[in-house]
Design an enzyme around this catalytic site. Sequence first.
Site, mmCIF file in Angstrom:
data_model
loop_
_atom_site.group_PDB
_atom_site.id
_atom_site.type_symbol
_atom_site.label_atom_id
_atom_site.label_comp_id
_atom_site.label_asym_id
_atom_site.label_seq_id
_atom_site.Cartn_x
_atom_site.Cartn_y
_atom_site.Cartn_z
ATOM 1 N N TYR A 1 -91.940 -7.331 -18.361
ATOM 2 C CA TYR A 1 -90.743 -8.076 -17.973
ATOM 3 C C TYR A 1 -89.525 -7.164 -18.028
ATOM 4 C CZ TYR A 1 -89.468 -8.444 -22.971
ATOM 5 O OH TYR A 1 -89.129 -8.172 -24.267
ATOM 6 N N CYS A 2 -88.507 -7.534 -17.255
ATOM 7 C CA CYS A 2 -87.218 -6.840 -17.273
ATOM 8 C C CYS A 2 -86.144 -7.865 -16.928
ATOM 9 C CB CYS A 2 -87.203 -5.652 -16.315
ATOM 10 S SG CYS A 2 -87.470 -6.078 -14.585
ATOM 11 N N THR A 3 -84.948 -7.423 -16.596
ATOM 12 C CA THR A 3 -83.831 -8.339 -16.383
ATOM 13 C C THR A 3 -84.044 -9.257 -15.181
ATOM 14 O OG1 THR A 3 -82.352 -6.663 -17.284
ATOM 15 C CG2 THR A 3 -81.333 -8.493 -16.097
ATOM 16 N N GLY B 1 -86.508 -8.229 -12.468
ATOM 17 C CA GLY B 1 -87.797 -7.987 -11.848
ATOM 18 C C GLY B 1 -87.979 -6.653 -11.166
ATOM 19 N N ILE C 1 -86.167 -12.014 -16.637
ATOM 20 C CA ILE C 1 -85.688 -12.899 -17.705
ATOM 21 C C ILE C 1 -84.758 -13.965 -17.143
ATOM 22 C CG2 ILE C 1 -84.430 -12.980 -19.897
ATOM 23 C CD1 ILE C 1 -85.208 -9.997 -20.237
#
Length: 611
Positions: free
Chosen positions: A208-210, A212, A239
């Site tokens: 996961y990241c901010t 995508g 997220i």
Amino acid sequence: MSPEKEETDEYGVLLYYNYVDIPDLNDMVTFYNSNCSSLGLLGRVRISPHGVNVTVGGKLSCLESHIDAVKSIHNGLFQSTDFKLATCHHPLNDQVAQESGFTSLSIRIVKELVTLSSHPLLKSPEISNAGKHLSAVEFHSSLHKADKESPENSLVLLDARNLYETRIGKFDVPNVETLDPQVRQYSDLSSWIDDKSDQLKGKNILMYCTGGIRCEMASAYIKSKGAGFENVFQLYGGIQRYLEQFPDGGFFKGKNFVFDHRISVGSSDANIIGTCLICHCSFDDYSSRCRCTNCRMLVLVCHSCQNEAALYVCELCQKQGKAVRSMQLIENGESKTSLPGVDFQDFSSDTILLPQMPRGDDVKTSRKLRILCLHGFRQNASSFKGRTASLTKKLKKIAEFVFIDAPHELPFIYQTPTPVPQGSCVMSSLPSSPPPPSENCRKKFAWFVAPNFDGGCGVDWKVTDSPFDPLQYQHQTDGYAISISHLETVFSQQGPFDGILGFSQGAAMTALISAQQEKLKGKMDFKFVILCSGFALNVKEMECGFIKCPSLHIFGNEHGKDRQIDNQASKELASRYDGGCSVIVEHDSGHIIPTRSPYIDEIKDFLGRFL
């Protein structure tokens, strides 16, 4: 739009990306410039041959109009794009708005939408091989299921963000192993993945990241490793989409760091997971933009501990010894600046509060590249700094150069006059005995010395036993162990460094370091090397395959005037580097680093890939 509507129109931020082949980059630039300007949108637009990455802010109605326009261009090229639109306050902090790029419209054509590899000249992984997308609900369900299973399950949760982002918010699932790479920047992530391959192999990896986009490239990189790395999944929309689906935070604790003037976005759960770097109290507000004085990474410092006359050292620099060294400067009395209202006795031994030093425009600009400079044979840091003054001046906005002396001190030398035939009236111009005085001579150093070097220092002058040999550099092959130990200390005490620049014998030393880059990891970490008038030594450390470290080779062409290092020697050194990550600049000058066009432009272009 009516005046009444315009006055009540809310402000918002729009984020989206899409990996898709762009048929005409210039047409795309024209579209974004015209559309965003007419709608009054500010922010960042990055366009590459492989897609777009956009973060812009403005009135909600204008952002909605922008989305409609983007969907309609090129026959629906962006019809399936995930447009993330959120309402928020208009930028209130001018400094943060400026740093985030929300005071202007910046549209740029780039080679990559995000730079995954710290070797940006190497070919990026195929984005078509990215991990499988999981919706927020599917991602949550996978975590919920794993949470109910034993801790030995095969699922690992991988955070693809930078350390300062993870410090204020992250996923937390009790029975799931969570991996936090703790990198300063995204381009360091691939090296971390390489180091942790054994830990990732055979696992079901949830990333996961901010929003995508970073997971797209990182998941493709993991899958490119082949057998055992097939099961890679990523949170679609990042997220941000997860918190929209789970307003109470779900398995995500804390705040989501975002790269616009909002700084962070939280859930309805007000729990704070961040802590102040100084007093360790709960704190997660980056609005003050406190940064590490060494690497410029954001650090959390609570309002009570913030001081205009203070600098800070982040936890990564502390691990590299920077915090310890900084405290030693204070304890040794080397810095006498007092801090109003601050008593150093109130802080523990790992305190990272330092006296203020001039920072110029650094507060408002991104971090410069730090480059360690290795001088040539029989030179020193001071003389090399003087020789490269023009280079450092022209690169001052993007690079900081650090000059050091090599560890082997050399004796002063001179040649006796050439014998003059008896009866000749020709006078020699060479110095006569006794030799020149040494009081005004700066010490000279070397990275490699001749096998018969006695290790004596340059207290007295020494008569050379032979005339100058233009090929003498080939015979100076000893002293590597001492030099490498010296450089490890330099990296520990003065690092971190983004790259190493070596000139002549310094380039030979730099070549050896880059050939041993994997072996030196953790002791000497760097991303690129610049080899000027370089050559390869015939030593066992250079007996390896193609060197994959990104490299810039600068040397005189066949018709140049470099009388010290032969053009073929520099060419041969360049041939030892992987052609996919090396750049060669041949110039028509002598034993120098050229700073006129087009050479300086090629140097700037190479360095620009690491910013």
